[in-house]
Design a protein around this motif. Sequence first.
Motif, PDB file in Angstrom:
ATOM      1  N   THR A   1      33.407  35.685  32.373  1.00  0.00           N
ATOM      2  CA  THR A   1      32.213  36.008  33.142  1.00  0.00           C
ATOM      3  C   THR A   1      31.519  37.206  32.499  1.00  0.00           C
ATOM      4  OG1 THR A   1      31.355  36.412  35.364  1.00  0.00           O
ATOM      5  CG2 THR A   1      33.354  37.592  34.750  1.00  0.00           C
ATOM      6  N   ASP A   2      30.420  37.624  33.084  1.00  0.00           N
ATOM      7  CA  ASP A   2      29.734  38.828  32.616  1.00  0.00           C
ATOM      8  C   ASP A   2      30.454  40.024  33.239  1.00  0.00           C
ATOM      9  OD1 ASP A   2      27.927  41.019  32.264  1.00  0.00           O
ATOM     10  OD2 ASP A   2      26.289  39.596  31.971  1.00  0.00           O
ATOM     11  N   SER A   3      31.368  40.602  32.483  1.00  0.00           N
ATOM     12  CA  SER A   3      32.226  41.661  33.023  1.00  0.00           C
ATOM     13  C   SER A   3      31.421  42.886  33.450  1.00  0.00           C
ATOM     14  CB  SER A   3      33.293  42.059  32.002  1.00  0.00           C
ATOM     15  OG  SER A   3      32.694  42.497  30.800  1.00  0.00           O
ATOM     16  N   LEU A   4      30.349  43.199  32.702  1.00  0.00           N
ATOM     17  CA  LEU A   4      29.533  44.354  33.049  1.00  0.00           C
ATOM     18  C   LEU A   4      28.862  44.149  34.402  1.00  0.00           C
ATOM     19  CD1 LEU A   4      28.182  47.056  32.281  1.00  0.00           C
ATOM     20  CD2 LEU A   4      26.374  45.738  31.186  1.00  0.00           C
ATOM     21  N   ARG A   5      28.253  42.980  34.628  1.00  0.00           N
ATOM     22  CA  ARG A   5      27.566  42.711  35.892  1.00  0.00           C
ATOM     23  C   ARG A   5      28.568  42.580  37.042  1.00  0.00           C
ATOM     24  NH1 ARG A   5      22.996  44.512  33.898  1.00  0.00           N
ATOM     25  NH2 ARG A   5      22.125  43.215  32.266  1.00  0.00           N
ATOM     26  N   PHE A   6      29.713  41.956  36.768  1.00  0.00           N
ATOM     27  CA  PHE A   6      30.760  41.820  37.789  1.00  0.00           C
ATOM     28  C   PHE A   6      31.205  43.201  38.265  1.00  0.00           C
ATOM     29  CE2 PHE A   6      35.192  41.454  39.092  1.00  0.00           C
ATOM     30  CZ  PHE A   6      35.187  40.343  39.914  1.00  0.00           C
ATOM     31  N   SER A   7      31.469  44.083  37.311  1.00  0.00           N
ATOM     32  CA  SER A   7      31.897  45.444  37.661  1.00  0.00           C
ATOM     33  C   SER A   7      30.775  46.217  38.338  1.00  0.00           C
ATOM     34  CB  SER A   7      32.360  46.191  36.404  1.00  0.00           C
ATOM     35  OG  SER A   7      33.456  45.541  35.806  1.00  0.00           O
TER      36      SER A   7
END
Length: 563
Positions: free
Chosen positions: A303-309
């Motif tokens: 997934t988009d780890s930056l957006r998830f976080s």
Amino acid sequence: MTNSTTPTEALLIKIAREYLNLPLERSDEAIQSSLEEMAKFVNADRAYIFSYNEQATHCSNTYEWCAPGITAEIDNLQDVDLSELREWVSAHRSGEEMHVADTYALSPEDGVRKILEPQGIKSLMTIPMLSPKKLLGFIGFDSVKKHHVYSEKERKLLWLYAEMLVNMYEREETFKNLIKERERAEVANRAKSDFLANMSHEIRTPLNAIVGYCEILGDTKLSKSQLDFVNTIKYSSELLHGIVNDILDFSKIEAGKLSLSAEPLSLNEVCNSLSKLFVPQAKKRNVNFLINREFSSETILLTDSLRFSQVLMNLISNAIKFTYHGNVTVTIKEIQQHSRFTDLYISVEDTGIGMESELVERLFKPFEQGGQTPQHKQTGTGLGLAISQRLVNAFGSKICVESAPGNGSKFFFSLTLKKASHRDKKKNDTRKTSFIANYDFSNRTILVAEDVQLNRDLMKHLLRATHCKVDFAENGQEAVDLANQNHYDLIIMDLQMPILDGFEASKRIKSTKPQLPIIALSAAASMLEINYSKECGIHRHLSKPIRRNQLFEAIEETFNEKS
């Protein structure tokens, strides 16, 4: 044509069908064609359309059809002074036709006769084109060869035709107004984008030095209080960076230009990072920060780890902000495993002040801030929750809220994320073990183009740890000159520089050294600038402020790709 349809009705139906959904670029052609058909139907020798100016003091011939042997008059009838035709104009303003059965029956001093007689017109009929807003013009039909008295049926036909032309005109005006509004909106959006880009650049440039030197200073021998000071500066810079990203992200989301990436994400690592970041903050407010990990510790998702976080950090920050005792609890739970996907349930629950239902309804609107009372005055952009909701929407879900005054709040949503492959997991493991000491760029020469002295000094300190040779250019032209004179394995290019910017400098360098890789390290972070940098031959784009590992990982990957 059916037996019950008259020739008049058939002609109107034919013209109406042609005008219906007619592309505007074909309107001139359709009007000219229908004008000819109408003229032939009523046996006119000449047919035309005139448009009035705004005050109806002058008129101009815009369309004309002439039967064989009839002289065209359109070129002679431009910007015609109507001062002697006040009766004519008055009739049209009142929505009345002008019918001249016999031109020669008019007084020789009559203004109408003075215009019609030189054209050889024996009879004519003009119908006003009157919209609800103004008098647009008129259609006219001349009889030159012989007199013609128009029947009631012919007059109705011409009136209906005039109404069709008015409808087409209004459609054109609506379309033109839409184009103007779109152009105004585009100008406003460009102005907003330029402002955001400039603001981003002005903030990110000094922020890059703050973050970079904090990392370097953190590696030196410091006392406990000094380390606390460094960590405070680091945390404050991260907050400032978050605010800048919030504003830019919101702009991208509004424009529909935000795209999600897919990279390996360890839920366990996310939870560890959240604990490190938020446990100290919660403690300062006498609040317990808890994480319920209801998933396998080995779970790796794509997934988009930056957006998830970012979503989790926004929700947690908000929960801690409005909680003064008790707990803030994060739950990440695997609901169901599929062959290629995993269903997750995620919630952030607090024992804070809670909210009225009215506030919950407008909570995700931009620039709204919950809990804004004299007792609970809060800071921030008011964009965090709005952005979080839109990001979760981009993930294919929706954030829901349960809250009541004095009973805390619970934000929750579900996601279905793809499982990482064995190759993705291996890449994630490699990334975890890539510490500073592992980066060795000995025998490599790097050119750094950067106009700000602070950032040149920072790059010197950062790259020194990798044992590479570094040259510096203070503007784009100097970078082009050095690249042409010397051998470099890589160029790290700022994009906004004096004399020659990084975009143009990259294009010139790539024209003579197409194999030389260029990494953009810039405060220019908009999608437009990122896409344009690719067109200029730049391989990668890194946004300031940059973290050491991000920089070194990008350099290493670029060298590996080149080899």
